[in-house]
Motif scaffolding. Sequence first.
Motif, PDB file in Angstrom:
ATOM      1  N   LEU A  62      34.861  49.647  35.233  1.00 52.77           N
ATOM      2  CA  LEU A  62      34.754  49.406  36.733  1.00 52.77           C
ATOM      3  C   LEU A  62      34.344  48.085  36.975  1.00 52.77           C
ATOM      4  CD1 LEU A  62      34.519  50.220  39.589  1.00 52.77           C
ATOM      5  CD2 LEU A  62      32.199  51.165  39.500  1.00 52.77           C
ATOM      6  N   GLY A  63      33.446  47.455  36.207  1.00 48.03           N
ATOM      7  CA  GLY A  63      33.067  46.012  36.450  1.00 48.03           C
ATOM      8  C   GLY A  63      34.023  45.153  36.017  1.00 48.03           C
ATOM      9  N   GLU A  64      34.804  45.436  35.159  1.00 47.08           N
ATOM     10  CA  GLU A  64      35.893  44.418  34.621  1.00 47.08           C
ATOM     11  C   GLU A  64      36.981  44.583  35.802  1.00 47.08           C
ATOM     12  OE1 GLU A  64      35.627  44.661  29.822  1.00 47.08           O
ATOM     13  OE2 GLU A  64      36.653  46.221  30.906  1.00 47.08           O
ATOM     14  N   ASN A  65      37.316  45.914  36.229  1.00 48.94           N
ATOM     15  CA  ASN A  65      38.359  45.966  37.194  1.00 48.94           C
ATOM     16  C   ASN A  65      37.877  45.310  38.720  1.00 48.94           C
ATOM     17  OD1 ASN A  65      39.877  47.527  35.641  1.00 48.94           O
ATOM     18  ND2 ASN A  65      39.104  49.541  36.229  1.00 48.94           N
ATOM     19  N   VAL A  66      36.890  45.473  38.953  1.00 46.96           N
ATOM     20  CA  VAL A  66      36.221  44.589  40.110  1.00 46.96           C
ATOM     21  C   VAL A  66      36.323  43.336  40.053  1.00 46.96           C
ATOM     22  CG1 VAL A  66      34.030  44.204  41.560  1.00 46.96           C
ATOM     23  CG2 VAL A  66      34.455  46.431  40.861  1.00 46.96           C
ATOM     24  N   HIS A  67      36.099  42.402  38.875  1.00 53.77           N
ATOM     25  CA  HIS A  67      36.247  41.039  38.675  1.00 53.77           C
ATOM     26  C   HIS A  67      37.486  40.803  38.713  1.00 53.77           C
ATOM     27  CE1 HIS A  67      36.597  37.770  35.894  1.00 53.77           C
ATOM     28  NE2 HIS A  67      35.446  37.245  36.705  1.00 53.77           N
ATOM     29  N   ALA A  68      38.436  41.618  38.139  1.00 54.63           N
ATOM     30  CA  ALA A  68      39.811  40.988  38.044  1.00 54.63           C
ATOM     31  C   ALA A  68      40.497  41.316  39.543  1.00 54.63           C
ATOM     32  CB  ALA A  68      40.617  41.999  37.182  1.00 54.63           C
ATOM     33  N   SER A  69      39.987  42.180  40.384  1.00 53.66           N
ATOM     34  CA  SER A  69      40.646  42.579  41.707  1.00 53.66           C
ATOM     35  C   SER A  69      39.930  42.057  43.039  1.00 53.66           C
ATOM     36  CB  SER A  69      40.591  43.952  41.891  1.00 53.66           C
ATOM     37  OG  SER A  69      41.101  44.769  40.549  1.00 53.66           O
ATOM     38  N   LEU A  70      38.954  41.753  43.070  1.00 53.67           N
ATOM     39  CA  LEU A  70      38.261  41.200  44.389  1.00 53.67           C
ATOM     40  C   LEU A  70      37.930  39.989  44.356  1.00 53.67           C
ATOM     41  CD1 LEU A  70      36.110  44.570  44.790  1.00 53.67           C
ATOM     42  CD2 LEU A  70      38.257  44.010  45.866  1.00 53.67           C
ATOM     43  N   GLY A  71      37.824  39.227  45.525  1.00 51.28           N
ATOM     44  CA  GLY A  71      37.455  37.827  45.562  1.00 51.28           C
ATOM     45  C   GLY A  71      36.742  37.964  47.030  1.00 51.28           C
ATOM     46  N   VAL A  72      35.944  36.547  47.198  1.00 47.26           N
ATOM     47  CA  VAL A  72      35.046  36.744  48.371  1.00 47.26           C
ATOM     48  C   VAL A  72      35.990  36.727  49.667  1.00 47.26           C
ATOM     49  CG1 VAL A  72      33.734  34.878  49.589  1.00 47.26           C
ATOM     50  CG2 VAL A  72      33.744  34.750  47.108  1.00 47.26           C
ATOM     51  N   GLY A  73      35.296  37.696  50.672  1.00 49.54           N
ATOM     52  CA  GLY A  73      35.925  37.768  51.833  1.00 49.54           C
ATOM     53  C   GLY A  73      36.629  39.060  51.807  1.00 49.54           C
ATOM     54  N   ASP A  74      37.129  39.840  50.820  1.00 52.00           N
ATOM     55  CA  ASP A  74      37.848  40.775  50.720  1.00 52.00           C
ATOM     56  C   ASP A  74      37.036  42.014  51.282  1.00 52.00           C
ATOM     57  OD1 ASP A  74      40.017  39.741  49.248  1.00 52.00           O
ATOM     58  OD2 ASP A  74      39.727  40.417  47.382  1.00 52.00           O
ATOM     59  N   PRO A  75      37.728  42.931  52.235  1.00 49.61           N
ATOM     60  CA  PRO A  75      37.095  44.009  52.668  1.00 49.61           C
ATOM     61  C   PRO A  75      36.872  45.234  51.792  1.00 49.61           C
ATOM     62  CG  PRO A  75      39.027  43.716  53.754  1.00 49.61           C
ATOM     63  CD  PRO A  75      39.026  42.457  52.818  1.00 49.61           C
TER      64      PRO A  75
END
Length: 190
Positions: A62-75
């Motif tokens: 989950l941590g790896e996927n969040v890192h690869a998928s999300l950036g600042v400001g994403d809802p």
Amino acid sequence: MHETYTTVVGNVATRVDLRSLPDGTPLASFRVATNERRRDRATGSWRDGDSLFVNVTCWRALGENVHASLGVGDPIIVRGRLFTSSWEKDGRRQSAVEMEGYAVGPDLARSTAAVRRTHRPERPEAGAEEVPPEDLPACESDDDGAVGVSWNDQVVQDQQAGAPHSGDFPASAGDVGAGKTRPAEAGVGA
């Protein structure tokens, strides 16, 4: 003791930091900002209320996927275990609201997303013989008996040919995130 599980809807407030613990376990951490909306009865309009910042940690895949998928400001929407962390600094007691995230995803009411499944190696059933790769069939059969290339094989073929695939993130910045670059594309954590 009872644990508190909750869902937080907000925006990614900080860059998603990914690190590995000494045993190799991946751990991602970031902050989510959320604020309440209140209706002003006198004017009949909506206005922002108080803000809440939550420190979120996500473990392993989950941590790896969040890192690869999300950036600042994403809802986003985060589901997990809520708790407070307290410490003393310069003689003053301080605390922070924290969450161990169990599920994280985009808030599709405020954004769009292209979902790409992660590949996990299949495990043979207990007692089953392992089939050597050269003996595996070259194609798969759908439920209706139709034979074709598997989804994973198609993604690999498309990537080798340089063609976009529907399972990949959109190539243009205007497609998702209004010009935001995904961390993996920006070279973060590379």
